[in-house]
Design a protein around this motif. Structure first.
Motif, PDB file in Angstrom:
ATOM      1  N   GLU A  52       0.744   7.807  -3.804  1.00 42.59           N
ATOM      2  CA  GLU A  52       0.875   8.503  -2.529  1.00 42.59           C
ATOM      3  C   GLU A  52       1.870   9.665  -2.598  1.00 42.59           C
ATOM      4  OE1 GLU A  52       0.664   5.344  -3.000  1.00 42.59           O
ATOM      5  OE2 GLU A  52      -0.772   4.480  -1.586  1.00 42.59           O
ATOM      6  N   CYS A  53       2.957   9.484  -3.349  1.00 43.73           N
ATOM      7  CA  CYS A  53       3.983  10.528  -3.350  1.00 43.73           C
ATOM      8  C   CYS A  53       3.929  11.424  -4.584  1.00 43.73           C
ATOM      9  CB  CYS A  53       5.381   9.906  -3.232  1.00 43.73           C
ATOM     10  SG  CYS A  53       5.933   9.030  -4.712  1.00 43.73           S
ATOM     11  N   TYR A  54       3.037  11.134  -5.519  1.00 43.96           N
ATOM     12  CA  TYR A  54       3.008  11.863  -6.786  1.00 43.96           C
ATOM     13  C   TYR A  54       2.878  13.380  -6.632  1.00 43.96           C
ATOM     14  CZ  TYR A  54       1.588  13.209 -11.511  1.00 43.96           C
ATOM     15  OH  TYR A  54       1.502  13.814 -12.740  1.00 43.96           O
ATOM     16  N   PRO A  55       1.992  13.886  -5.772  1.00 45.37           N
ATOM     17  CA  PRO A  55       1.884  15.345  -5.669  1.00 45.37           C
ATOM     18  C   PRO A  55       3.188  16.030  -5.268  1.00 45.37           C
ATOM     19  CG  PRO A  55      -0.015  14.285  -4.648  1.00 45.37           C
ATOM     20  CD  PRO A  55       0.973  13.194  -4.941  1.00 45.37           C
ATOM     21  N   ASN A  63       8.260   0.423  -9.772  1.00 46.82           N
ATOM     22  CA  ASN A  63       7.134  -0.487 -10.011  1.00 46.82           C
ATOM     23  C   ASN A  63       5.792   0.230  -9.809  1.00 46.82           C
ATOM     24  OD1 ASN A  63       6.540  -0.511  -7.177  1.00 46.82           O
ATOM     25  ND2 ASN A  63       7.934  -2.233  -6.873  1.00 46.82           N
ATOM     26  N   GLY A  64       5.821   1.396  -9.205  1.00 51.34           N
ATOM     27  CA  GLY A  64       4.631   2.222  -9.091  1.00 51.34           C
ATOM     28  C   GLY A  64       3.667   1.853  -7.985  1.00 51.34           C
ATOM     29  N   LEU A  65       4.008   0.878  -7.153  1.00 50.07           N
ATOM     30  CA  LEU A  65       3.057   0.429  -6.145  1.00 50.07           C
ATOM     31  C   LEU A  65       2.697   1.529  -5.146  1.00 50.07           C
ATOM     32  CD1 LEU A  65       4.357  -3.196  -5.413  1.00 50.07           C
ATOM     33  CD2 LEU A  65       2.423  -2.500  -6.849  1.00 50.07           C
ATOM     34  N   ASN A  82      -1.926   3.847 -12.378  1.00 42.86           N
ATOM     35  CA  ASN A  82      -0.815   4.788 -12.559  1.00 42.86           C
ATOM     36  C   ASN A  82      -0.798   5.350 -13.973  1.00 42.86           C
ATOM     37  OD1 ASN A  82       0.313   4.706  -9.969  1.00 42.86           O
ATOM     38  ND2 ASN A  82       1.444   2.827 -10.439  1.00 42.86           N
ATOM     39  N   ALA A  83      -1.012   4.474 -14.958  1.00 44.21           N
ATOM     40  CA  ALA A  83      -1.006   4.927 -16.339  1.00 44.21           C
ATOM     41  C   ALA A  83      -2.109   5.957 -16.580  1.00 44.21           C
ATOM     42  CB  ALA A  83      -1.173   3.740 -17.278  1.00 44.21           C
ATOM     43  N   MET A 121       9.750   4.230  -1.809  1.00 46.34           N
ATOM     44  CA  MET A 121       9.588   3.349  -0.656  1.00 46.34           C
ATOM     45  C   MET A 121       8.936   4.099   0.494  1.00 46.34           C
ATOM     46  SD  MET A 121      10.580   0.282  -1.373  1.00 46.34           S
ATOM     47  CE  MET A 121      10.870  -0.490   0.213  1.00 46.34           C
ATOM     48  N   PRO A 122       8.290   3.384   1.412  1.00 43.96           N
ATOM     49  CA  PRO A 122       7.536   4.053   2.485  1.00 43.96           C
ATOM     50  C   PRO A 122       8.402   4.476   3.666  1.00 43.96           C
ATOM     51  CG  PRO A 122       7.230   1.697   2.650  1.00 43.96           C
ATOM     52  CD  PRO A 122       8.061   1.927   1.413  1.00 43.96           C
TER      53      PRO A 122
END
Length: 300
Positions: free
Chosen positions: A106-109, A100-102, A145-146, A75-76
């Motif tokens: 942004e936060c993956y790194p 849900n990956g939306l 995302n995939a 969440m943001p």
């Protein structure tokens, strides 16, 4: 200490809200994620409390995995996700991020090194089906995302919700998942039917309700298409059917559990592990569930 056989997986809830409602419904959709039974956000915890909760879980159980769920944990705002993932991972837990990956890109790194499995929601093999469930643009986001996760060889899992219409596309979705499994490990695929939990209503049942046997047959039909991936089915249940036992821990230490009937308005609140201990609360849940099951057998 709770053994791994007694409790292998713990669900940790950092927040109970979700951002899926930011997406606009498609013209034919009854509303984005209309099947959802989440509550308004009711979890508040500071970083120190989150760390203490995870340490207590480690000290009193041999559970091998923590599933980060919600709502949606991505969440943001600051819900201590990175801290919680990092600490759980360093404590020896596998970490499963159910999202849900939306907002994953942004936060993956920041979270990449601390997530063992990324569980992505996907309800159809194309935009027409998937966006009907979760809103315009959802399928495009899933594909992005995939691609990001498979190119990085991350472990994946998938969660699928179904209607009488969408099970007709389940085999196409199986082929999509099979293609992804060629390039990265896929741990499991969970396929669910409508479950009238808590705030069920006739409108939801009308949209999502269809025969249990039809659902189970459709799931069985796709297993052959993904022979190397465990496929789990969650069919609908009657109001008094027992639900599979799961333990949920809120980030403030509150422990809740599924004790039986899907007609219960919410999970039973057992106490707070920081004051009552985790093992004792879970063993109490075991006893309460056994009592409920015995009562159901006597009265049925």
């Amino acid at each position: 200490m709770l053994t791994g056989e007694e409790l292998g997986i713990i669900h940790l809830v950092l927040n109970t809200d979700c951002n899926a409602w930011d997406l606009a419904p498609t013209p034919s959709s009854p509303g984005v994620c209309r099947f959802c039974y989440r509550e308004r956000n009711r979890v508040k915890a500071d970083p120190d409390t989150v760390v203490r909760v995870i340490d207590r879980l480690r000290r009193e159980s041999e559970a091998h995995r923590i599933v980060f769920t919600g709502g949606d944990p991505v969440m943001p705002y600051e819900n201590h996700l990175e801290l919680a993932l990092r600490h759980a991972h360093s404590a020896g837990f596998e970490t499963n991020l159910h999202t849900n990956g939306l907002l994953l890109k942004e936060c993956y790194p920041e979270i990449r090194e601390h997530v063992s499995v990324y569980s992505l929601a996907i309800d159809g093999p194309d935009a027409e089906t998937a966006d009907w469930f979760r809103g315009k643009g959802y399928f495009d986001c899933f594909q992005a995302n995939a691609a990001m996760l498979t190119s990085d060889r991350r472990r994946l899992a998938f969660n699928t919700f179904t209607t009488a219409h969408s099970i007709q596309t389940l085999q196409d979705l199986a082929r999509l998942i099979s293609d992804l499994a060629v390039t990265t490990p896929v741990e499991y695929w969970l396929i669910s039917q409508y479950r009238p939990i808590g705030r069920a209503n006739p409108h939801k049942a009308e949209i999502y309700g269809f025969g249990r046997e039809d659902f189970l047959q459709a799931v069985n039909d796709v297993r052959a298409l993904v022979p190397d991936i465990p496929v789990f089915a969650q069919p609908t249940r009657a109001p008094h059917d027992a639900y599979p036992f799961r333990v949920w821990v809120l980030a403030d230490g509150t422990v809740t559990a599924d004790l039986g009937s899907v007609s219960a308005p919410r999970n039973a609140v057992l106490g707070n592990l920081l004051t009552d201990g985790f093992e004792s609360l879970v063993r109490r849940a075991f006893a309460l569930r056994a009592d409920a099951s015995s009562h159901q057998e006597v009265t049925s």
